[in-house]
Design a protein around this motif. Structure first.
Motif, mmCIF file in Angstrom:
data_model
loop_
_atom_site.group_PDB
_atom_site.id
_atom_site.type_symbol
_atom_site.label_atom_id
_atom_site.label_comp_id
_atom_site.label_asym_id
_atom_site.label_seq_id
_atom_site.Cartn_x
_atom_site.Cartn_y
_atom_site.Cartn_z
ATOM 1 N N GLY A 63 0.813 -1.205 0.000
ATOM 2 C CA GLY A 63 0.000 0.000 0.000
ATOM 3 C C GLY A 63 0.843 1.249 0.000
ATOM 4 N N LEU A 64 0.185 2.356 0.294
ATOM 5 C CA LEU A 64 0.834 3.660 0.335
ATOM 6 C C LEU A 64 1.023 4.066 1.785
ATOM 7 C CD1 LEU A 64 1.751 6.343 -1.026
ATOM 8 C CD2 LEU A 64 -0.661 7.045 -0.949
ATOM 9 N N VAL A 65 2.235 4.483 2.125
ATOM 10 C CA VAL A 65 2.538 4.891 3.489
ATOM 11 C C VAL A 65 3.485 6.082 3.448
ATOM 12 C CG1 VAL A 65 4.495 3.307 3.689
ATOM 13 C CG2 VAL A 65 3.264 3.999 5.754
ATOM 14 N N GLN A 66 3.462 6.880 4.485
ATOM 15 C CA GLN A 66 4.345 8.044 4.541
ATOM 16 C C GLN A 66 5.741 7.647 5.019
ATOM 17 O OE1 GLN A 66 2.320 11.004 6.973
ATOM 18 N NE2 GLN A 66 1.426 11.941 5.145
ATOM 19 N N TYR A 85 7.081 -5.663 -4.291
ATOM 20 C CA TYR A 85 7.677 -6.683 -3.428
ATOM 21 C C TYR A 85 7.130 -8.062 -3.824
ATOM 22 C CZ TYR A 85 9.855 -3.217 -0.448
ATOM 23 O OH TYR A 85 10.662 -2.204 0.040
ATOM 24 N N TYR A 86 8.053 -8.988 -4.034
ATOM 25 C CA TYR A 86 7.703 -10.326 -4.492
ATOM 26 C C TYR A 86 8.082 -11.367 -3.441
ATOM 27 C CZ TYR A 86 7.503 -8.185 -9.143
ATOM 28 O OH TYR A 86 7.192 -7.396 -10.213
ATOM 29 N N CYS A 87 7.183 -12.268 -3.206
ATOM 30 C CA CYS A 87 7.459 -13.430 -2.363
ATOM 31 C C CYS A 87 8.122 -14.501 -3.218
ATOM 32 C CB CYS A 87 6.139 -13.933 -1.793
ATOM 33 S SG CYS A 87 6.288 -15.357 -0.685
ATOM 34 N N ASN A 88 9.035 -15.229 -2.618
ATOM 35 C CA ASN A 88 9.793 -16.240 -3.353
ATOM 36 C C ASN A 88 9.993 -17.474 -2.489
ATOM 37 O OD1 ASN A 88 12.966 -17.148 -3.281
ATOM 38 N ND2 ASN A 88 12.122 -17.155 -5.351
ATOM 39 N N THR A 89 9.999 -18.623 -3.149
ATOM 40 C CA THR A 89 10.388 -19.832 -2.458
ATOM 41 C C THR A 89 10.984 -20.818 -3.459
ATOM 42 O OG1 THR A 89 9.690 -21.514 -0.845
ATOM 43 C CG2 THR A 89 8.209 -21.106 -2.695
ATOM 44 N N VAL A 90 11.638 -21.832 -2.931
ATOM 45 C CA VAL A 90 12.220 -22.880 -3.754
ATOM 46 C C VAL A 90 11.686 -24.214 -3.254
ATOM 47 C CG1 VAL A 90 14.332 -24.001 -4.534
ATOM 48 C CG2 VAL A 90 14.306 -21.535 -4.124
ATOM 49 N N SER A 91 11.226 -25.015 -4.188
ATOM 50 C CA SER A 91 10.720 -26.341 -3.856
ATOM 51 C C SER A 91 11.202 -27.311 -4.919
ATOM 52 C CB SER A 91 9.190 -26.321 -3.799
ATOM 53 O OG SER A 91 8.682 -27.617 -3.524
ATOM 54 N N ASN A 92 11.894 -28.352 -4.466
ATOM 55 C CA ASN A 92 12.453 -29.337 -5.410
ATOM 56 C C ASN A 92 13.256 -28.647 -6.514
ATOM 57 O OD1 ASN A 92 11.337 -31.620 -4.090
ATOM 58 N ND2 ASN A 92 9.374 -31.245 -5.081
ATOM 59 N N PHE A 93 14.066 -27.665 -6.106
ATOM 60 C CA PHE A 93 14.994 -26.956 -6.988
ATOM 61 C C PHE A 93 14.294 -26.051 -8.003
ATOM 62 C CE2 PHE A 93 18.309 -29.286 -5.107
ATOM 63 C CZ PHE A 93 17.929 -30.620 -5.036
ATOM 64 N N VAL A 94 13.023 -25.845 -7.861
ATOM 65 C CA VAL A 94 12.282 -24.935 -8.741
ATOM 66 C C VAL A 94 11.965 -23.661 -7.973
ATOM 67 C CG1 VAL A 94 10.190 -24.595 -10.107
ATOM 68 C CG2 VAL A 94 11.283 -26.847 -10.039
ATOM 69 N N TRP A 95 12.229 -22.513 -8.615
ATOM 70 C CA TRP A 95 11.941 -21.218 -7.995
ATOM 71 C C TRP A 95 10.516 -20.810 -8.326
ATOM 72 C CZ3 TRP A 95 15.643 -17.328 -6.035
ATOM 73 C CH2 TRP A 95 16.888 -17.888 -5.735
ATOM 74 N N TYR A 96 9.814 -20.312 -7.317
ATOM 75 C CA TYR A 96 8.446 -19.829 -7.484
ATOM 76 C C TYR A 96 8.357 -18.382 -7.022
ATOM 77 C CZ TYR A 96 7.199 -24.740 -8.087
ATOM 78 O OH TYR A 96 7.110 -26.035 -8.536
ATOM 79 N N TRP A 97 7.501 -17.629 -7.700
ATOM 80 C CA TRP A 97 7.303 -16.215 -7.382
ATOM 81 C C TRP A 97 5.823 -15.909 -7.253
ATOM 82 C CZ3 TRP A 97 11.607 -13.316 -6.568
ATOM 83 C CH2 TRP A 97 12.816 -13.808 -7.085
ATOM 84 N N GLY A 98 5.504 -14.988 -6.361
ATOM 85 C CA GLY A 98 4.166 -14.450 -6.314
ATOM 86 C C GLY A 98 4.018 -13.352 -7.346
ATOM 87 N N PRO A 99 2.792 -12.855 -7.539
ATOM 88 C CA PRO A 99 2.553 -11.801 -8.528
ATOM 89 C C PRO A 99 3.078 -10.444 -8.097
ATOM 90 C CG PRO A 99 0.548 -12.300 -7.360
ATOM 91 C CD PRO A 99 1.547 -13.319 -6.923
ATOM 92 N N GLY A 100 3.382 -10.278 -6.812
ATOM 93 C CA GLY A 100 3.926 -9.016 -6.324
ATOM 94 C C GLY A 100 2.879 -8.127 -5.692
ATOM 95 N N THR A 101 3.341 -7.278 -4.782
ATOM 96 C CA THR A 101 2.473 -6.282 -4.155
ATOM 97 C C THR A 101 3.226 -4.963 -4.107
ATOM 98 O OG1 THR A 101 1.107 -5.795 -2.201
ATOM 99 C CG2 THR A 101 3.209 -6.899 -1.785
ATOM 100 N N GLN A 102 2.543 -3.896 -4.469
ATOM 101 C CA GLN A 102 3.183 -2.585 -4.561
ATOM 102 C C GLN A 102 3.304 -1.946 -3.180
ATOM 103 O OE1 GLN A 102 4.375 -0.771 -7.418
ATOM 104 N NE2 GLN A 102 5.192 0.575 -5.814
ATOM 105 N N VAL A 103 4.485 -1.452 -2.888
ATOM 106 C CA VAL A 103 4.726 -0.649 -1.686
ATOM 107 C C VAL A 103 5.212 0.715 -2.146
ATOM 108 C CG1 VAL A 103 6.154 -0.358 0.369
ATOM 109 C CG2 VAL A 103 5.229 -2.611 -0.201
#
Length: 115
Positions: free
Chosen positions: A10-13, A93-111
């Motif tokens: 979100g938007l923050v000061q 900002y993107y969330c990331n993880t690795v499972s069975n050597f494969v990288w996964y990403w979320g769609p992202g959230t705006q800060v």
């Protein structure tokens, strides 16, 4: 397959706080570390913080002392508490993880941090 969904942006000061959350679903039994990356316009994606399944964490120098990463393994969720935010923290900002050597990403959230 692992799916990641972020929330909490979100938007923050300048000087404010936000808490990001990321929930993992799908085949989560093989997830090891979880982390947060960010990408600002015109910049490469960079690591912000990561945390192992046992709770060991590491941070980018630019956020040390201001951000805190945590995870709830039972809920397959990772959090990023962001305090003392600065305009230069503005990014997707993107969330990331690795499972069975494969990288996964979320769609992202705006800060967005306004000065």
């Amino acid at each position: 397959q692992v799916q990641l969904v972020e929330s909490g942006g979100g938007l923050v000061q300048d000087g404010g706080s936000l808490r990001l959350s990321c929930v993992a679903s799908g085949v989560t039994s093989s997830i090891s570390h979880m982390g947060w990356y960010r990408q600002a316009p015109g910049h490469q994606r960079e690591l912000v913080a990561s945390i192992s399944r046992s709770g060991s964490s590491n941070y980018a120098d630019s956020v040390k002392g201001r951000f805190a990463i945590s995870r709830d393994n039972a809920k397959n969720t990772v959090y990023l508490q962001m305090n003392s935010l600065k305009p230069e923290d503005t990014a997707v900002y993107y969330c990331n993880t690795v499972s069975n050597f494969v990288w996964y990403w979320g769609p992202g959230t705006q800060v967005t941090v306004s000065s």
